[in-house]
Design a protein around this motif. Structure first.
Motif: not given
Length: 222
Positions: A141, A149, A152-153, A157
């Motif tokens: 990322l 982030e 969280r990503a 997923r």
């Protein structure tokens, strides 16, 4: 009662990688005509990703971390990272704990500042990759930990739902705090701060304890 997603840091949490990173770092330094560094010195640089490691290696060698040597050192380090895998070892009882968590129905993932290809290379080398649904690396990322982030990503997923983050360091504790995520601290990794001074919900020193810890989170979120 749904089993929580369990997201792990890699270096210092699932595997002891400092011997390998130390050897690689000194290989790169020798190739550049620079003096080798001690293992404790290199250990203190681990956890914030390759760019930080390269900068610290150059600073410790008396070189400009923002100068022309940075790109050379970074490229060499990344090349060795994918091939020089000896010296990486799982912490005791990691494999047994991962298998038990899978049997409990937990989705497992890795969220590491190590670049993705080296992370997957070492997981394959240790026979761990197939145990994880997802691996996010420090270059997956635009940002890396402690920016939330990444975590969280990873959680999204995996499908969302209850989640626990397992890590070993100040960066991991800050990441969990930034993401407002429950944090379980493995105390035998690479942290510099006393356990009591790091924000965490549970701390453990033996991976045989982890399935029970996750089981308690599962009950609390039921």
């Amino acid at each position: 009662m749904s089993a929580p997603c369990v997201i792990f840091d890699l270096d210092g949490t699932l595997i002891d990688s400092v011997p390998a990173i130390h050897a690689i770092s000194n290989t790169v330094l020798r190739e550049m005509g620079l003096a080798e560094l001690s293992e404790p010195k290199v250990r203190s640089f681990v956890g914030k990703g390759v760019p930080n490691l390269v900068r610290q290696l150059l600073i410790a060698s008396g070189k400009d971390p923002d100068g022309p040597l940075f790109a050379q050192a970074e490229a060499a380090l990344l090349a060795h990272y994918e091939t020089d895998l000896e010296g990486n070892t799982p912490y005791p009882f990691v494999i047994e704990a991962l298998d038990q968590l899978s049997e409990m129905g937990c989705a497992l993932a890795i969220c590491t500042n190590k670049p993705l290809k080296p992370a997957e290379a070492v997981l394959d080398y240790l026979g761990l990759r197939e145990r994880f649904t997802l691996v996010l690396g420090g270059d997956s990322l635009p940002s890396r930990k402690p920016d939330p982030e990444m975590l969280r990503a990873c959680h999204v997923r995996l499908g969302g739902g209850p989640m626990v983050y397992v890590g070993d360091s100040e960066v991991d504790a800050q990441t969990a705090e930034n993401a407002n995520a429950p944090f379980v601290l493995y105390t035998e990794g690479y942290r510099h701060t006393p356990v009591q001074d790091l924000p965490h919900q549970v701390a453990f020193a033996d991976y045989r304890m982890l399935p029970g810890i996750i089981g308690r989170f599962q009950k609390d979120t039921a």
